[in-house]
Structure formats: C-alpha cells, structure tokens
Write an enzyme that holds these catalytic residues in place. Structure first.
Site, PDB file in Angstrom:
ATOM      1  N   ASN A 153       0.848  -1.193   0.000  1.00 39.83           N
ATOM      2  CA  ASN A 153       0.000   0.000   0.000  1.00 39.83           C
ATOM      3  C   ASN A 153       0.880   1.238   0.000  1.00 39.83           C
ATOM      4  O   ASN A 153       2.100   1.142   0.001  1.00 39.83           O
ATOM      5  CB  ASN A 153      -0.961  -0.023   1.201  1.00 39.83           C
ATOM      6  CG  ASN A 153      -0.208  -0.082   2.512  1.00 39.83           C
ATOM      7  OD1 ASN A 153       0.503   0.842   2.864  1.00 39.83           O
ATOM      8  ND2 ASN A 153      -0.345  -1.188   3.227  1.00 39.83           N
ATOM      9  N   LYS A 174     -14.783   1.525  14.973  1.00 38.45           N
ATOM     10  CA  LYS A 174     -13.523   0.766  14.910  1.00 38.45           C
ATOM     11  C   LYS A 174     -12.826   0.744  16.264  1.00 38.45           C
ATOM     12  O   LYS A 174     -12.265  -0.265  16.675  1.00 38.45           O
ATOM     13  CB  LYS A 174     -12.601   1.381  13.846  1.00 38.45           C
ATOM     14  CG  LYS A 174     -11.360   0.566  13.581  1.00 38.45           C
ATOM     15  CD  LYS A 174     -10.609   1.034  12.354  1.00 38.45           C
ATOM     16  CE  LYS A 174     -11.322   0.633  11.065  1.00 38.45           C
ATOM     17  NZ  LYS A 174     -10.602   1.086   9.885  1.00 38.45           N
ATOM     18  N   ASP A 219      -4.318  -6.277   4.987  1.00 36.08           N
ATOM     19  CA  ASP A 219      -5.368  -7.090   5.605  1.00 36.08           C
ATOM     20  C   ASP A 219      -5.293  -8.538   5.136  1.00 36.08           C
ATOM     21  O   ASP A 219      -5.685  -9.448   5.849  1.00 36.08           O
ATOM     22  CB  ASP A 219      -6.745  -6.505   5.256  1.00 36.08           C
ATOM     23  CG  ASP A 219      -6.985  -5.204   6.015  1.00 36.08           C
ATOM     24  OD1 ASP A 219      -6.649  -5.166   7.212  1.00 36.08           O
ATOM     25  OD2 ASP A 219      -7.473  -4.223   5.415  1.00 36.08           O
ATOM     26  N   PRO A 267      -3.421 -11.625  10.641  1.00 36.39           N
ATOM     27  CA  PRO A 267      -3.852 -11.356  12.023  1.00 36.39           C
ATOM     28  C   PRO A 267      -3.988  -9.856  12.221  1.00 36.39           C
ATOM     29  O   PRO A 267      -3.232  -9.079  11.633  1.00 36.39           O
ATOM     30  CB  PRO A 267      -2.692 -11.903  12.868  1.00 36.39           C
ATOM     31  CG  PRO A 267      -1.524 -11.953  11.952  1.00 36.39           C
ATOM     32  CD  PRO A 267      -2.063 -12.170  10.568  1.00 36.39           C
ATOM     33  N   ASP A 268      -4.969  -9.452  13.006  1.00 32.98           N
ATOM     34  CA  ASP A 268      -5.108  -8.031  13.331  1.00 32.98           C
ATOM     35  C   ASP A 268      -4.254  -7.777  14.566  1.00 32.98           C
ATOM     36  O   ASP A 268      -4.612  -8.163  15.685  1.00 32.98           O
ATOM     37  CB  ASP A 268      -6.574  -7.682  13.591  1.00 32.98           C
ATOM     38  CG  ASP A 268      -6.771  -6.172  13.672  1.00 32.98           C
ATOM     39  OD1 ASP A 268      -5.961  -5.508  14.352  1.00 32.98           O
ATOM     40  OD2 ASP A 268      -7.723  -5.668  13.057  1.00 32.98           O
ATOM     41  N   ILE A 269      -3.110  -7.149  14.346  1.00 34.82           N
ATOM     42  CA  ILE A 269      -2.128  -6.981  15.430  1.00 34.82           C
ATOM     43  C   ILE A 269      -2.701  -6.090  16.519  1.00 34.82           C
ATOM     44  O   ILE A 269      -2.635  -6.391  17.711  1.00 34.82           O
ATOM     45  CB  ILE A 269      -0.810  -6.401  14.871  1.00 34.82           C
ATOM     46  CG1 ILE A 269      -0.359  -7.212  13.655  1.00 34.82           C
ATOM     47  CG2 ILE A 269       0.271  -6.387  15.943  1.00 34.82           C
ATOM     48  CD1 ILE A 269       0.767  -6.568  12.868  1.00 34.82           C
ATOM     49  N   PHE A 326      -4.784   3.398  14.602  1.00 33.75           N
ATOM     50  CA  PHE A 326      -4.995   4.392  13.562  1.00 33.75           C
ATOM     51  C   PHE A 326      -6.111   3.903  12.655  1.00 33.75           C
ATOM     52  O   PHE A 326      -6.292   2.697  12.501  1.00 33.75           O
ATOM     53  CB  PHE A 326      -3.719   4.613  12.735  1.00 33.75           C
ATOM     54  CG  PHE A 326      -2.806   5.641  13.346  1.00 33.75           C
ATOM     55  CD1 PHE A 326      -2.151   5.381  14.535  1.00 33.75           C
ATOM     56  CD2 PHE A 326      -2.619   6.872  12.732  1.00 33.75           C
ATOM     57  CE1 PHE A 326      -1.326   6.324  15.116  1.00 33.75           C
ATOM     58  CE2 PHE A 326      -1.795   7.832  13.300  1.00 33.75           C
ATOM     59  CZ  PHE A 326      -1.145   7.558  14.497  1.00 33.75           C
ATOM     60  N   LYS A 339       8.752 -17.362  -9.904  1.00 35.19           N
ATOM     61  CA  LYS A 339       7.967 -16.290 -10.519  1.00 35.19           C
ATOM     62  C   LYS A 339       6.834 -16.894 -11.360  1.00 35.19           C
ATOM     63  O   LYS A 339       7.085 -17.792 -12.179  1.00 35.19           O
ATOM     64  CB  LYS A 339       8.879 -15.438 -11.406  1.00 35.19           C
ATOM     65  CG  LYS A 339       8.171 -14.254 -11.992  1.00 35.19           C
ATOM     66  CD  LYS A 339       9.087 -13.413 -12.836  1.00 35.19           C
ATOM     67  CE  LYS A 339       8.268 -12.360 -13.572  1.00 35.19           C
ATOM     68  NZ  LYS A 339       8.930 -11.835 -14.733  1.00 35.19           N
TER      69      LYS A 339
HETATM   70  O1  C5P Z   1      -9.036  -2.214  10.283  1.00 33.59           O
HETATM   71  P1  C5P Z   1      -8.044  -1.221   9.873  1.00 33.59           P
HETATM   72  O2  C5P Z   1      -6.947  -1.788   9.009  1.00 33.59           O
HETATM   73  O3  C5P Z   1      -8.609   0.036   9.302  1.00 33.59           O
HETATM   74  O4  C5P Z   1      -7.366  -0.782  11.238  1.00 33.59           O
HETATM   75  C1  C5P Z   1      -6.336   0.094  11.282  1.00 33.59           C
HETATM   76  C2  C5P Z   1      -5.602  -0.058  12.567  1.00 33.59           C
HETATM   77  O5  C5P Z   1      -5.374  -1.418  12.888  1.00 33.59           O
HETATM   78  C3  C5P Z   1      -4.217   0.538  12.478  1.00 33.59           C
HETATM   79  O6  C5P Z   1      -3.853   0.984  13.777  1.00 33.59           O
HETATM   80  C4  C5P Z   1      -3.366  -0.635  12.051  1.00 33.59           C
HETATM   81  O7  C5P Z   1      -2.004  -0.470  12.412  1.00 33.59           O
HETATM   82  C5  C5P Z   1      -4.020  -1.773  12.801  1.00 33.59           C
HETATM   83  N1  C5P Z   1      -3.960  -3.059  12.108  1.00 33.59           N
HETATM   84  C6  C5P Z   1      -3.178  -4.059  12.638  1.00 33.59           C
HETATM   85  N2  C5P Z   1      -3.138  -5.287  12.024  1.00 33.59           N
HETATM   86  C7  C5P Z   1      -3.858  -5.508  10.909  1.00 33.59           C
HETATM   87  C8  C5P Z   1      -4.664  -4.497  10.368  1.00 33.59           C
HETATM   88  C9  C5P Z   1      -4.676  -3.277  10.991  1.00 33.59           C
HETATM   89  O8  C5P Z   1      -2.512  -3.847  13.641  1.00 33.59           O
HETATM   90  N3  C5P Z   1      -3.810  -6.705  10.342  1.00 33.59           N
END
Ligand code: C5P
Length: 398
Positions: A209, A338, A277, A304-306, A324, A287
């Site tokens: 991104n 959120k 994500d 994973p959502d850290i 954020f 390749k």
């Molecule tokens: O859900 P979204 O991606 O909009 O959430 C943004 C927040 O979640 C940011 O603080 C980002 O660093 C954190 N995040 C994370 N791990 C992910 C996706 C988002 O820590 N896989």
C-alpha cells in the site's frame, strides 16, 4: 537554575552571527550550564578562540587531528560527553554536511558521531536559506531528529531583509532548556508499528500500500525525545528511520505480529502501520509465468489483526493501546465503531480520501477518538501531529 550541571557542546560556525554566540555562552553560564566550545575554520574568522575560551572557562576545540586533544579526550568522546550539541550559528554548509553525512572537519565529525540531540540555530543570507538545497537539508535534518530554533526574519548584515537572521541568544537558551527539559516518559517502553507491509505473491511480486511510514517514524522520534525506550517495528517504508529508537525491520504482517509480540511488555503501543489485511495463501516459490490460460487466481488469507490482538490481551496488555484508522468516508462514524471493535483506548482517525494527499504525504489532519469523545485537530505537519500525540501519551501515563 534551569541548566544546572548540564553540559552543552557549542559548535560555532562561520557567520557574522557568531558574535551572538559569545552572549549565548554567558547566558548558558548564568543558567548554571557549562559550555564546551568548538570553533570551525569559518567561525575563527568572526570570533577568536580566546574570547570563547575566556567566556566558557574551557579550552576551545578546533582541529580534527589534534594529538594533544586526542590524548586528553578523543573526538568521539567529546561528541558524547555533552548533554546536548548546539550549533550556533549553523551555516548552510554545516547543515548540508550533516544532512549529507559528511565528516571532514572536527565540527561535522562531532555532529555525525554524537549520540545526543542536536539543536541548530541557522544563520545565513535570505537566498541561501530559501534555496531548495537548504530547504531540503533542513527537512532531512528535522526528519533525522535535529531540533531547530529560528532563523528569524529581519534586516541582515548583508543588507537584505527576510528570514535568515540567527535567533537571539535568549531564544536559543530557551530552546536549549526545552531540549534538555524533563523526560516525562523516562523508564517507559513504547512499541510503535509503522509503514506498509509487503505480502509476497511470488519472489518478485507483492501486495503493498501507499504508506510512507512518515507518521509512525515521527511518533517514535517524539516518544524517544520524551525519554521513552522505543521499539520501532517497521515494514518496508521509505521514510527515514527515527533517531533514538530501536528499529526492527519486517516485511509481512505475520512478521510484524511476531516482532510486536516479542517486544512486549510495553507501557504504550501505537499501531501506526498500514498492515495488509490479506496475504496470498501461499507465495509461489518461482515467478508466476504468463500463460495462455489467462491470469492466475489469487487466493487470499486474512492477516492477524495486530492491534486487536494486543488490545484484547487478557494478560500483559499495554495500559495504553492506540490504533490508527485511515478512512475514505464517514470518518467519525467508522472510526468510533472501529475503536470499539478493536478494543483500543484511543484511535487516531484520518481521512485519506482522494485529493487529501495524506497517505504518503507530509501532512495529516486527524481526529482523536477516546472513550471521552472526539477531538478534531487542525491539518498539521506529521511531525506536529506526533508531538501532540506524544504529549497526550505522556500526560496519560503520568
Ligand atoms: O481495520 P483497519 O486496518 O482500518 O485498522 C487500522 C488499525 O489497525 C491501524 O492501527 C493498524 O495499524 C491496525 N492493524 C493491525 N493489524 C492488521 C490491520 C490493521 O494492527 N492486520
């Protein structure tokens, strides 16, 4: 007294404003501080080593290859023995040298070798100050954590008028006191994630991104400047790494998650990274070739959502977890939801919609969302946003 017992390494560059450095030495002394003067060859054309030595009550350092000085105190040690390095006047040349990493005389070598903060008081002709090269250097130095005081606008010795006059000694003294000020986050550990992640498709392609990592780096630097020990976990970002932080470089979301886990426990965790994500289920070992069968299908798995997992820790959750949210519509509504969904304490929301120039840009317009409500901040330089956030963090942890 404000500077009791503090040692200032004062580099006097070559400019007419050098005469003001003599007054600065006097003011620092009156405030209880000690000055170790360093004079550049240019500086020597404007003030004499004798005046500096007499006012500072210290010997003046001038030469890089000075045997007597090396025996008494090597130049590396000299660069670290002070609490702060002040450059006044900071000429265009000294700024350019540090921005470019040059070290060909004593002053530039000390600036490169020091592990202390550097405060510059620029002084130069208006055109020189406004030259794109000087502006670039100032920007780069600020990103590297160098502090600035001035220049002021006014009549210059060269007869021109505009920005370029060195700040007055009293103002420089105030900036010194500020830089050496209390460290409200001393003894605290902060984790900051930053930058994009790269999710490999095959050995040469990846999903990424537009995050530059600038906001995260600025936050890490601001927390470090307030005395925190900072673990800065960054994806492959273009922004320079922050000074004063321990940098952990990662590439993928999975690596970032592991690095954050390894860095715990912490007093505060700031998740400024734009984490991918999704990741390709399995990166191809070779390749992927173009074939007549058409484009390959990309099967994606969720990362994973850290933020959510650290915020949800039953044990060892940092007392302050900050997320954020980059949104492109209904900023407040989405971000408020959120904050609750992710379980974080604060959410820094910004609109990255088309034309905002925020993602990858220098400025940010954020809304801080806490349990108490929302607070819209004006559009600010990302460094300013970081300073404000760091002050809020320091206040919350006090
Ligand atoms: O859900 P979204 O991606 O909009 O959430 C943004 C927040 O979640 C940011 O603080 C980002 O660093 C954190 N995040 C994370 N791990 C992910 C996706 C988002 O820590 N896989």
């Amino acid at each position: 007294m404000r500077l009791s017992g503090r040692r200032i390494l004062l580099i006097v560059g070559g400019g007419i404003a050098a005469y003001k450095s003599l007054e600065l030495i006097r003011l620092i002394g009156k405030a209880g501080g000690r000055v170790v003067p360093v004079l550049t060859a240019g500086g020597r054309e404007f003030v004499t080593p004798l005046s500096l030595a007499a006012l500072a009550g210290e010997r003046v350092h001038e030469a890089l290859f000075d045997l007597t000085a090396e025996v008494e105190m090597g130049h590396i040690e000299l660069s670290r023995s002070a609490d702060l390095v002040v450059v006044a006047p900071a000429t265009a040349d000294l700024m350019a040298k540090l921005a470019g990493g040059l070290a060909n005389d004593l002053a530039s070598t000390l600036l490169l070798a020091t592990d202390k903060r550097v405060l510059m008081a620029p002084a130069m002709n208006v055109r020189m100050w406004e030259h794109p090269a000087t502006r670039r250097n100032r920007e780069r130095l600020a990103e590297d954590g160098v502090l600035f005081v001035g220049p002021a606008e006014g009549e210059m010795a060269c007869g021109e008028y505009g920005p370029g006059r060195m700040a007055e000694p009293a103002e420089i003294l105030a900036a010194i006191a500020d830089a050496l000020g209390p460290k409200p986050l001393a003894g605290r550990h902060a984790i900051v994630t930053s930058g994009p992640t790269h999710e490999p498709i095959d050995p040469v392609r990846y999903i990424a991104n537009r995050s530059s990592g600038r906001q995260g780096a600025a936050i890490a630097a601001a927390l470090a400047a307030r005395g925190a020990r900072v673990t800065f976990v960054t994806g492959p970002a273009t922004a320079p790494r922050p000074t004063g932080a321990e940098v952990v470089e990662v590439e993928t979301a999975l690596e970032m998650a592991a690095a954050v886990e390894a860095a715990l426990p912490a007093d505060v965790a700031v998740f400024a990274a734009a984490v991918g994500d999704w990741r390709p289920v399995a990166a191809a070992a070779r390749k992927i070739k173009k074939t007549a069968a058409g484009p390959p299908a990309l099967a994606l798995a969720e990362n994973p959502d850290i933020l959510a997992s650290v915020a949800g820790l039953a044990q060892g959750r940092p007392p302050l977890v900050i997320g954020f949210a980059a949104e492109t519509g209904d900023l407040i509504g989405n971000a408020t939801a959120k904050r609750q969904r992710k379980g974080c304490d604060w959410l820094v929301a910004n609109d990255v919609g088309d034309g905002s120039g925020i993602m990858g840009g220098m400025e940010n317009a954020v809304t801080l969302i806490t349990a108490e409500g929302t607070e819209a901040w004006p559009r600010l330089d990302k460094r300013e946003v970081a300073e404000r956030l760091a002050d809020r963090i320091a206040a919350a942890l006090a």
